[in-house]
Scaffold this active site. Structure first.
Site, PDB file in Angstrom:
ATOM      1  N   GLY A 257       0.790  -1.226   0.000  1.00  8.16           N
ATOM      2  CA  GLY A 257       0.000   0.000   0.000  1.00  8.16           C
ATOM      3  C   GLY A 257       0.822   1.276   0.000  1.00  8.16           C
ATOM      4  O   GLY A 257       0.276   2.355  -0.201  1.00  8.16           O
TER       5      GLY A 257
ATOM      6  N   CYS B 278     -27.388 -10.078 -16.375  1.00  7.46           N
ATOM      7  CA  CYS B 278     -26.830  -9.703 -17.673  1.00  7.46           C
ATOM      8  C   CYS B 278     -27.818 -10.075 -18.778  1.00  7.46           C
ATOM      9  O   CYS B 278     -28.363 -11.174 -18.791  1.00  7.46           O
ATOM     10  CB  CYS B 278     -25.499 -10.417 -17.884  1.00  7.46           C
ATOM     11  SG  CYS B 278     -24.844 -10.243 -19.556  1.00  7.46           S
TER      12      CYS B 278
ATOM     13  N   CYS C  38     -25.885 -13.046 -21.030  1.00  5.67           N
ATOM     14  CA  CYS C  38     -25.521 -14.353 -20.478  1.00  5.67           C
ATOM     15  C   CYS C  38     -26.300 -14.693 -19.206  1.00  5.67           C
ATOM     16  O   CYS C  38     -26.159 -15.782 -18.670  1.00  5.67           O
ATOM     17  CB  CYS C  38     -24.021 -14.432 -20.216  1.00  5.67           C
ATOM     18  SG  CYS C  38     -23.497 -13.549 -18.740  1.00  5.67           S
TER      19      CYS C  38
ATOM     20  N   CYS D 132     -22.589  -7.707 -18.910  1.00  2.00           N
ATOM     21  CA  CYS D 132     -21.359  -7.861 -18.140  1.00  2.00           C
ATOM     22  C   CYS D 132     -20.317  -6.891 -18.671  1.00  2.00           C
ATOM     23  O   CYS D 132     -20.123  -6.784 -19.889  1.00  2.00           O
ATOM     24  CB  CYS D 132     -20.796  -9.268 -18.291  1.00  2.00           C
ATOM     25  SG  CYS D 132     -21.830 -10.561 -17.623  1.00  2.00           S
TER      26      CYS D 132
ATOM     27  N   CYS E  95     -18.448 -12.905 -19.916  1.00  3.69           N
ATOM     28  CA  CYS E  95     -19.750 -12.997 -20.577  1.00  3.69           C
ATOM     29  C   CYS E  95     -19.684 -14.012 -21.728  1.00  3.69           C
ATOM     30  O   CYS E  95     -20.548 -14.872 -21.876  1.00  3.69           O
ATOM     31  CB  CYS E  95     -20.147 -11.622 -21.101  1.00  3.69           C
ATOM     32  SG  CYS E  95     -21.883 -11.468 -21.534  1.00  3.69           S
TER      33      CYS E  95
END
Lengths: 290, 256
Positions: A33, A241, A244, A266, A272
């Site tokens: 970080g 979606c 899909c 997606c 997808c």
């Protein structure tokens, strides 16, 4: 006689530059970080197009790697196509659109839906690496705040969100605390992706214009900041979606016409596609088949 | 009773010039000390040295901490000093803009210190912010307004609320009434006097306005050219000035 340069060095950057970037990456992995300054190079693309991510990718690529680039989850958008071509030309590495086959994935603003493994590296393009920047413009002061772990100001931003909108309205670039120490900007990924930041793969973040590299090693604790009475919530559009039928993936909203019709698909195109190939069908796909 | 703050031989130079030199005094809990002097006499330098904003060249500033008793704040580590700066100490700037975050709402401004010391409950923070707005006479409905929408007097009162919300024991004030018109000044002084008494605050007030110290300060130090030329009880110093400069200062006040 002037010597003609006929070939690029492997992955465009010279070896000394890659060495410098690798040192920054190793330092970043050692201090999860922490933003490591590095001598960012001019790249043959404008700032804001992923110059940081490209340099990190260039320093991590080996000839055996398989490379994938996504932009907002998609493999076929301008940014993804041009960076993929760049490394095809300068490094000659194999490229793929399949998440599972890639060893290095450079991404802009998304984490792939498929679970990443210990053998993979995820490289983020970062526009503004400093999570405190919009609250504290002085770099000297933000560095001091990081070194002394003074992060109260980050909560001031979340407080402002709740007081103005009734909920934490920050939806992307949602600040996280890494390994209980540094507060980090996870780049502008949707907060839906925040829980995925604790993963098996190595995550590297490169900011070219701002000249910073930071990293999250595998299996590192990453906590999204919140309030006790307004806990963090990973949100997405409340739809399946349309292509899909996936209900667990992050969705893009697409306006279909001027009569208010819209579809949700997606944002991860590879996810997808692989679902449709496996026989999953969404609402629009059903209609067009009928 | 042990002093809350012991200042011993504080000095600060700017190259060859003297900022302030050889200043010593004790401040007891609940006591208000006024520092007066003309512009350039070193009062702000002294205040910034005491509050840890400037590093003094000489001397000690010993603060009676809650946990570890008397500690020299000049030599303590920076994280500790900054921690003091947002818990037991408060600093009220002359210009409210220096002490406030102008792009953050009033509630966020007051809540910042609470969040900085670890408060993570939105409801509590907001409740305390509204409570403090009331105590500095700002309507609760202004809690989500930014300080840019506030008048100068309100900004100054907001700055005071933001500083006092964590219940500090020592407040540094640098010309808290400077730049405000007299009626607003009077209201602010009234408010400050109430808060100082109610919270048993110790305070060090730097000002060039003798009326401010007359109202607020128990004791007074007069500075000239970086040195303390006279010190004593406020009324004593103002009513019976001994030093030539203090006499000049007292006689320079315009009578209406």
């Amino acid at each position: 006689m002037i010597r003609q340069i006929t070939e690029y060095n492997f992955a465009y950057l010279d070896e000394q530059t890659k060495r410098m970037i690798r040192r920054a990456i190793l330092k970043g992995l050692a201090i999860p970080g922490y933003q490591v300054p590095f001598a960012s190079r001019e790249m043959p693309m404008p700032y804001g197009w992923g110059t940081g991510g490209v340099q990190v990718s260039a320093a991590t690529l080996t000839p055996d790697d398989t490379f994938k680039v996504i932009d907002q989850g998609a493999d076929d958008t301008t940014n993804a196509v041009s960076i993929r071509k760049f490394f095809e030309n300068t490094a000659g590495v194999a490229t793929t659109e399949e998440t599972a086959k890639a060893t290095i994935i450079q991404t802009r603003h998304r984490i792939p839906e498929a679970k990443l493994t210990e053998d993979q590296i995820l490289v983020y393009q970062v526009p503004i690496p400093e999570p405190l920047r919009f609250l504290e413009p002085r770099e000297t002061e933000t560095r001091k705040m990081h070194s002394l772990e003074e992060y109260g100001l980050m909560h001031v931003k979340l407080y402002e969100d709740i007081s103005q909108h009734g909920a934490i309205s920050t939806a992307y670039a949602y600040p996280v605390k890494v390994s209980g120490r540094y507060v980090m900007d996870p780049s502008p990924i949707p907060k839906f992706d925040n829980p995925k930041l604790e993963m098996d793969a190595i995550q590297l973040f490169g900011a070219g214009r701002e000249q910073r590299i930071y990293a999250v090693p595998p299996h590192t604790k990453v906590v999204s900041l919140d309030f006790e009475d307004h806990p963090f919530e990973a949100t997405k559009a409340d739809h399946p979606c349309s292509l899909c039928g996936a209900e667990d993936s992050y969705l893009d909203e697409v306006i279909m016409d001027d009569a208010g019709n819209r579809m949700f698909v997606c944002s991860d195109t590879d996810y997808c596609r692989s679902r449709r190939e496996a026989g999953h069908v969404g609402r629009l796909a059903e209609e067009s088949a009928a | 009773m042990t002093p809350l703050l012991q200042v011993k031989g504080i000095g600060k130079r700017y190259g060859a010039r003297i900022g302030c030199t050889d200043v010593s005094f004790d401040l007891y809990p609940g006591e208000v000390m006024g520092i007066v002097g003309e512009s350039g006499s070193g009062k702000s330098t002294l205040l910034n040295c005491l509050a840890g904003h400037l590093e003094p060249d000489a001397g000690q500033v010993i603060f009676e901490t809650r946990a570890n008793g008397p500690v020299d704040t000049v030599t303590m580590s920076e994280p500790e000093r900054r921690m003091l700066g947002r818990t037991d100490w408060a600093f009220v700037h002359q210009h409210a803009r220096d002490g406030l975050r102008m792009s953050v709402s009033a509630g966020g401004n007051i809540g910042e210190r609470l969040m900085a010391v670890g408060d993570r409950h939105y409801g509590n923070i907001r409740h305390k912010a509204i409570d403090w707005l009331g105590r500095v006479e700002i309507e609760a409905e202004r809690v989500d307004d930014r300080p840019t929408a506030f008048s100068g007097g309100m900004q100054q009162r907001l700055q005071i609320a933001r500083n006092l919300v964590t219940g500090p024991r020592l407040v540094f004030m640098d010309e808290p009434t400077g730049g405000l018109d007299v009626s607003v000044q009077a209201r602010l002084l009234d408010l400050l006097r109430g808060l100082v008494r109610e919270m048993a605050l110790s305070a060090i007030i730097v000002t060039h306005d003798l009326a401010v110290v007359r109202l607020l300060a128990d004791r007074l130090m007069v500075m000239k050219d970086g040195r303390v030329v006279e010190a004593g009880l406020t009324d004593q110093v103002l009513d019976d000035p001994q030093h030539v400069y203090t006499q000049l200062l007292v006689s320079s006040v315009l009578q209406v």
